[in-house]
Design an enzyme around this catalytic site. Structure first.
Site, short mmCIF file in Angstrom:
data_model
loop_
_atom_site.label_atom_id
_atom_site.label_comp_id
_atom_site.label_asym_id
_atom_site.label_seq_id
_atom_site.Cartn_x
_atom_site.Cartn_y
_atom_site.Cartn_z
N ARG A 133 0.82 -1.21 0.00
CA ARG A 133 0.00 0.00 0.00
C ARG A 133 0.85 1.25 0.00
O ARG A 133 0.50 2.26 -0.61
CB ARG A 133 -0.90 0.01 1.24
CG ARG A 133 -1.36 1.38 1.66
CD ARG A 133 -2.79 1.49 2.01
NE ARG A 133 -3.25 0.48 2.92
CZ ARG A 133 -4.05 -0.52 2.60
NH1 ARG A 133 -4.50 -0.63 1.38
NH2 ARG A 133 -4.42 -1.39 3.50
N TYR A 134 1.94 1.22 0.74
CA TYR A 134 2.80 2.40 0.87
C TYR A 134 4.01 2.24 -0.04
O TYR A 134 4.43 1.12 -0.33
CB TYR A 134 3.27 2.53 2.33
CG TYR A 134 2.17 2.74 3.34
CD1 TYR A 134 1.56 3.99 3.48
CD2 TYR A 134 1.77 1.71 4.19
CE1 TYR A 134 0.58 4.20 4.43
CE2 TYR A 134 0.78 1.91 5.14
CZ TYR A 134 0.19 3.15 5.26
OH TYR A 134 -0.78 3.35 6.20
N ARG A 137 7.28 0.16 1.72
CA ARG A 137 7.20 -0.96 2.67
C ARG A 137 6.02 -1.86 2.34
O ARG A 137 5.04 -1.42 1.72
CB ARG A 137 7.10 -0.45 4.11
CG ARG A 137 5.97 0.53 4.38
CD ARG A 137 6.37 1.40 5.57
NE ARG A 137 5.29 2.23 6.09
CZ ARG A 137 4.92 3.39 5.54
NH1 ARG A 137 5.49 3.82 4.43
NH2 ARG A 137 3.96 4.10 6.09
N CYS A 146 -3.58 -17.93 14.49
CA CYS A 146 -3.12 -17.19 15.67
C CYS A 146 -3.22 -18.10 16.89
O CYS A 146 -3.90 -19.12 16.85
CB CYS A 146 -3.98 -15.96 15.91
SG CYS A 146 -3.77 -14.66 14.68
N CYS A 150 -8.97 -12.75 18.22
CA CYS A 150 -9.60 -11.52 18.68
C CYS A 150 -10.92 -11.38 17.92
O CYS A 150 -10.93 -11.44 16.69
CB CYS A 150 -8.73 -10.31 18.37
SG CYS A 150 -7.01 -10.47 18.89
N CYS A 153 -11.18 -9.05 14.82
CA CYS A 153 -10.05 -9.17 13.89
C CYS A 153 -10.34 -8.50 12.55
O CYS A 153 -11.34 -8.79 11.91
CB CYS A 153 -9.72 -10.64 13.66
SG CYS A 153 -8.38 -10.87 12.45
N ARG A 155 -8.75 -8.97 9.92
CA ARG A 155 -8.46 -9.90 8.84
C ARG A 155 -9.25 -11.19 9.01
O ARG A 155 -8.81 -12.26 8.57
CB ARG A 155 -6.95 -10.15 8.82
CG ARG A 155 -6.33 -9.98 7.47
CD ARG A 155 -4.83 -9.82 7.55
NE ARG A 155 -4.45 -8.43 7.56
CZ ARG A 155 -3.50 -7.91 8.34
NH1 ARG A 155 -2.84 -8.65 9.17
NH2 ARG A 155 -3.24 -6.62 8.27
N ASP A 314 -11.55 -0.91 12.91
CA ASP A 314 -11.88 -0.98 11.49
C ASP A 314 -13.35 -1.36 11.32
O ASP A 314 -13.96 -1.95 12.21
CB ASP A 314 -11.00 -2.03 10.81
CG ASP A 314 -9.55 -1.57 10.68
OD1 ASP A 314 -9.32 -0.36 10.59
OD2 ASP A 314 -8.66 -2.44 10.68
N ASP A 351 -7.53 3.65 10.04
CA ASP A 351 -7.08 3.01 8.80
C ASP A 351 -8.21 3.28 7.81
O ASP A 351 -9.32 2.77 7.96
CB ASP A 351 -6.83 1.52 9.02
CG ASP A 351 -5.63 1.02 8.21
OD1 ASP A 351 -5.39 1.58 7.12
OD2 ASP A 351 -4.96 0.09 8.67
N LYS A 358 -3.15 4.45 7.00
CA LYS A 358 -3.41 4.97 8.34
C LYS A 358 -3.37 6.49 8.34
O LYS A 358 -2.42 7.08 7.86
CB LYS A 358 -2.36 4.45 9.31
CG LYS A 358 -2.38 2.93 9.44
CD LYS A 358 -1.18 2.45 10.26
CE LYS A 358 -1.12 0.95 10.33
NZ LYS A 358 -0.70 0.32 9.05
C1 LIG Z 1 0.05 -0.65 8.93
C2 LIG Z 1 0.58 -1.04 7.64
C3 LIG Z 1 1.94 -0.85 7.33
C4 LIG Z 1 2.92 -0.22 8.30
O1 LIG Z 1 2.59 1.12 8.55
P1 LIG Z 1 3.53 2.01 9.50
O2 LIG Z 1 2.79 3.29 9.66
O3 LIG Z 1 4.85 2.16 8.81
O4 LIG Z 1 3.67 1.26 10.80
C5 LIG Z 1 2.39 -1.24 6.09
N1 LIG Z 1 1.56 -1.77 5.18
C6 LIG Z 1 0.25 -1.96 5.45
C7 LIG Z 1 -0.62 -2.52 4.39
C8 LIG Z 1 -0.28 -1.61 6.68
O5 LIG Z 1 -1.58 -1.81 6.95
#
Ligand SMILES: *Cc1c(COP(=O)(O)O)cnc(C)c1O
Length: 408
Positions: A133-134, A137, A146, A150, A153, A155, A314, A351, A358
């Protein structure tokens, strides 16, 4: 009485009690050998997974819980480790631990806006089990299992495989994607819970990721230190410390979860040089109260954990009964910032529904801002001005004559 419609503070609410570190020992399992109790595999083998087991251990099951548990295996499986089950107060319908892990019939109701994949993860997956998404990362889903489940959850569409999602990550494909994308410098292992793997399997995966030159930073998201602190063995810690920089984000919601066993497990991780953060979910009946939240985050610091995020729940199907309002979340944040150690204060985030990532939400501290000043307020409501020039450079006062001090 349980009243899912109320916004009353959760029970168990005495500040000094909340801050105490306790052990609940073997509790219901007092006749089990200490060595079995402390063995994480014994804990997993002896999880509570059926209605019959639950009823036997908890004759105080409410009609909502009974009906919810009967239906649980069509939605999100029931599983609770004996260790974590002991933290439940069976006499208290509003026990904050109970609300997190005992299924309720409300889970089968889908409220307006609720979704099965509220953060749009599936639509951001270039290969199964990888969410990109980002820009820099990725989220790497390792397993759909798990130690315990929870009830809120995010997911649950895939976790525990109750709805037949049939999650089968192919690590080779996930790793190959990361290898061919040099912009990915941070890999977050989650699931399911990565620490459910044995040391050898986890080490193999971490070694593959570490071998990619552009992967600078590894982290693991896990609730195992809370559900199954017995898993945090010296052997696991010794293996993990070979992969630094490696961070771990745990998931704790209520101070009662921070027992002596958990504190010791977190201490072992910290001693292995692993920086620890916590992610909490704001949950009605659990932690939607400033006193509870403050005790929780202060206790986390005592466990060497930095509170990282506080998540607005969520919009996962069947979570309305656990959802607190954003208004409530902001009210709690307002009572934390400035009122306790800055390190203890998490970032409150939503989120974004549908997959925007986020987004931080914060009480308003900037009252106004224009070309020559920012007007701010502090945690006590006092108002201050910070001057700026229009081009953003610092404003220097006109030079004043400084008299030479007279030498004696
Ligand atoms: C939460 C999340 C991250 C990590 O986000 P940070 O703000 O760097 O902790 C990375 N990818 C996805 C899809 C996420 O939901």
């Amino acid at each position: 009485m349980s009243n899912p419609g109320s916004e009353e503070p959760p029970s168990g609410h005495n500040a000094s009690l909340l801050k105490q570190f306790r052990t609940h020992g073997r509790g219901f399992w007092h006749d089990v050998a200490e060595s079995d109790w402390n063995d994480w595999r014994w804990q997993l083998r002896n999880r509570i997974t059926t209605l019959e087991q639950l009823q036997r251990l908890m004759p105080t099951l409410t009609p909502e819980e009974y009906a919810g548990t009967k239906l649980a295996n069509h939605k999100l499986a029931l599983a609770i480790t004996p260790y974590f089950f002991n933290l439940i107060d069976p006499a208290d319908e509003n026990c904050p631990i109970r609300w997190q892990v005992i299924p309720r019939v409300e889970e089968t109701h889908t409220a307006a806006w609720e979704m099965s994949d509220p953060c749009g993860e599936d639509s951001h997956s270039p290969v199964p089990g990888l969410v990109h998404r980002y820009p820099d990362r990725v989220l790497f889903l390792v397993t759909d299992r798990c130690a315990a489940y929870c009830r809120y959850c995010t997911r649950s569409r895939l976790v525990s495989n109750a709805t037949g999602y049939d999650f089968h990550p192919e690590f080779d494909k996930q790793v190959a994607y990361i290898r061919s994308h040099p912009e990915i410098r941070d890999v977050l292992l989650s699931g399911g819970d990565p620490l459910l793997f044995n040391d050898e399997r986890l080490e193999h995966l971490l070694a593959q990721l570490r071998a990619i030159p552009h992967v600078e930073f590894l982290r693991i998201g896990t609730r195992i230190p809370i559900f199954l602190p017995q898993r945090i063995t010296p052997g696991l810690c010794g293996m993990l410390k070979k992969f630094h920089p490696l961070f771990i984000s745990i998931h704790s919601n209520h101070p009662r979860e921070l027992t002596t066993e958990v504190r010791d497990a977190l201490g072992r991780l910290a001693d292995a040089g692993i920086p620890l953060g916590n992610q909490s979910v704001l949950l009605r009946h659990v932690n939607d109260d400033a006193e509870v939240m403050k005790a929780q985050i202060q206790k986390l610091l005592m466990c060497r954990v930095k509170p990282y995020y506080l998540y607005q729940t969520d919009l996962i199907s069947g979570s309305a009964h656990l959802r607190a309002s954003v208004r409530k979340g902001l009210e709690i944040m307002e009572k934390l910032r400035g009122h306790t150690t800055g390190y203890a204060v998490p970032t409150y985030v939503i989120d974004a529904p549908g997959g925007g990532g986020k987004v931080p939400v914060s009480p308003e501290y900037v009252l106004s801002r224009n070309a020559d000043r920012v007007v701010i307020r502090n945690f006590e409501g006092k108002i201050f001005e910070y001057p700026e020039s229009a081009d953003g450079t610092p404003q220097f006062a006109a030079p004043t004559e400084i008299e030479e001090p007279e030498l004696a």
